[in-house]
Design an enzyme around this catalytic site. Structure first.
Site, PDB file in Angstrom:
ATOM      1  CB  ILE A  14      -0.979  -0.010   1.196  1.00  0.00           C
ATOM      2  CG1 ILE A  14      -2.084   1.032   1.004  1.00  0.00           C
ATOM      3  CG2 ILE A  14      -0.253   0.234   2.518  1.00  0.00           C
ATOM      4  CD1 ILE A  14      -3.040   0.686  -0.116  1.00  0.00           C
ATOM      5  CB  SER A  36      10.341  -0.710   6.082  1.00  0.00           C
ATOM      6  OG  SER A  36       9.951  -2.056   5.915  1.00  0.00           O
ATOM      7  NE  ARG A  37      10.964  -4.155  13.628  1.00  0.00           N
ATOM      8  CZ  ARG A  37      11.913  -3.769  14.477  1.00  0.00           C
ATOM      9  NH1 ARG A  37      13.181  -3.998  14.190  1.00  0.00           N
ATOM     10  NH2 ARG A  37      11.595  -3.166  15.612  1.00  0.00           N
ATOM     11  CE  LYS A  91      -8.511  -0.427   4.132  1.00  0.00           C
ATOM     12  NZ  LYS A  91      -8.879  -1.845   4.236  1.00  0.00           N
ATOM     13  CG  ASP A 169      -7.938  -5.076   5.539  1.00  0.00           C
ATOM     14  OD1 ASP A 169      -7.320  -4.351   6.343  1.00  0.00           O
ATOM     15  OD2 ASP A 169      -7.717  -5.049   4.310  1.00  0.00           O
TER      16      ASP A 169
END
Length: 308
Positions: A14, A36-37, A91, A169
């Site tokens: 996303i 981010s990992r 969201k 979701d």
């Protein structure tokens, strides 16, 4: 005015597909960092493995866009708000309604913006649908939101875990639209949740709501649909039937059909910039509240195991 320096936290699909293009296309923002990992980076943009690393060692930022799974979002948002940063929540805005309420209170105390984003509200047909329904008597609403989870969420185990919402979701997108366009509030009366025997979250749901006038609202959610996907809302009124299809992108009214360009994420970032400029927040948790009510009141029915 200098652009708002935003860091994107959580560099999954996303973020790459929607957030980065929307930021690049809005002169009110500049992408200052990514977090981010994973090793999913953007050329020329500083990258950090954790938000704390960014805050300790990175460039100055004014805002963060949190694109992580909802189960881990509260602590990230709280950290950002504590540092005086504006926060954009992908969201659903949290794993629980209470989390969102707590973050809204914290944002208010710190004097910064908290934006609980609902991208489907910015689909092309939603605003004209809301305007057309104003003042009309609504007699019934039917929502069919069916898609193939293997297409849209392949290998995403978090979505089947507690707090991941399962079929809600995508279903929460429909709830974000109807809570926005219907003139009266509504509430759940009954629900059946189909939960695979090897998962914690539902793969399908059948829900019934009504408003204070007794208007029936039905929602059919299913993650097992193959072929063409169904994201449709029909609203029966005293002036005829309103149809929103393709997730809100196409609006059909009696005698006409409206179709416009996809502006969901550009619209979200335009709204985020507006809120920051006005010193306001928008943390509407009504869609998440209705999902929580479905888990609270719904009957759970065990169904066949699901394997990705």
């Amino acid at each position: 005015m200098a652009p708002i320096r935003v860091a994107v936290v959580g560099m999954g699909k996303i973020a790459h597909d929607q957030h980065l293009p929307a930021i690049a296309g809005n002169p009110a923002f500049t992408l200052a960092a990514t977090v981010s990992r994973s090793d999913s980076t953007v050329d020329g943009v500083p990258h950090f493995r954790t938000l704390q690393d960014l805050l300790d060692h990175g460039p100055d930022v004014d805002a963060v866009a949190l694109c992580t799974p909802p189960q881990v979002r509260y602590d990230l948002a709280r950290l950002a708000l504590d540092k005086g940063l504006h926060v954009f929540l992908e969201k659903p805005p949290g794993a629980t309604v209470a989390e969102v309420d707590a973050l809204a209170a914290q944002a208010g105390a710190r004097g910064v913006t908290l934006f609980a984003s609902w991208h489907s509200r910015h689909a092309a047909g939603v605003a004209p649908a809301k305007a057309w329904l104003a003042g009309r008597r609504i007699t019934g609403v039917n929502v069919i939101w069916r898609e193939d989870v293997r297409v849209w969420h392949p290998g995403q185990d978090w979505i089947w875990q507690p707090g991941g919402l399962g079929v809600f979701d995508p279903g929460i997108n429909a709830l974000s639209i109807i809570t926005h366009i219907l003139p009266d509030p509504f509430f759940l009366t009954e629900a059946v949740l189909d939960v695979p025997e090897n998962r914690a979250a539902p793969i399908a749901a059948d829900l019934h709501f009504r408003d204070a006038r007794g208007t029936p609202i039905h929602m059919d959610l299913d993650w097992r649909q193959t072929g063409p996907q169904s994201w449709d809302i029909a609203v029966e009124t005293d002036g005829g039937t309103l149809q929103l299809s393709q997730g809100g992108a196409v609006l059909a009214l009696p005698g006409e059909t409206l179709r416009n360009a996809d502006e969901e994420y550009p619209g979200l970032y335009a709204r985020f910039a507006e809120l920051i400029a006005q010193g306001q927040s928008d943390a509407d948790a009504r869609p998440l509240t209705l999902v929580a009510d479905a888990f609270l009141r719904g009957t759970r029915r065990t169904t066949d195991a699901f394997f990705d």
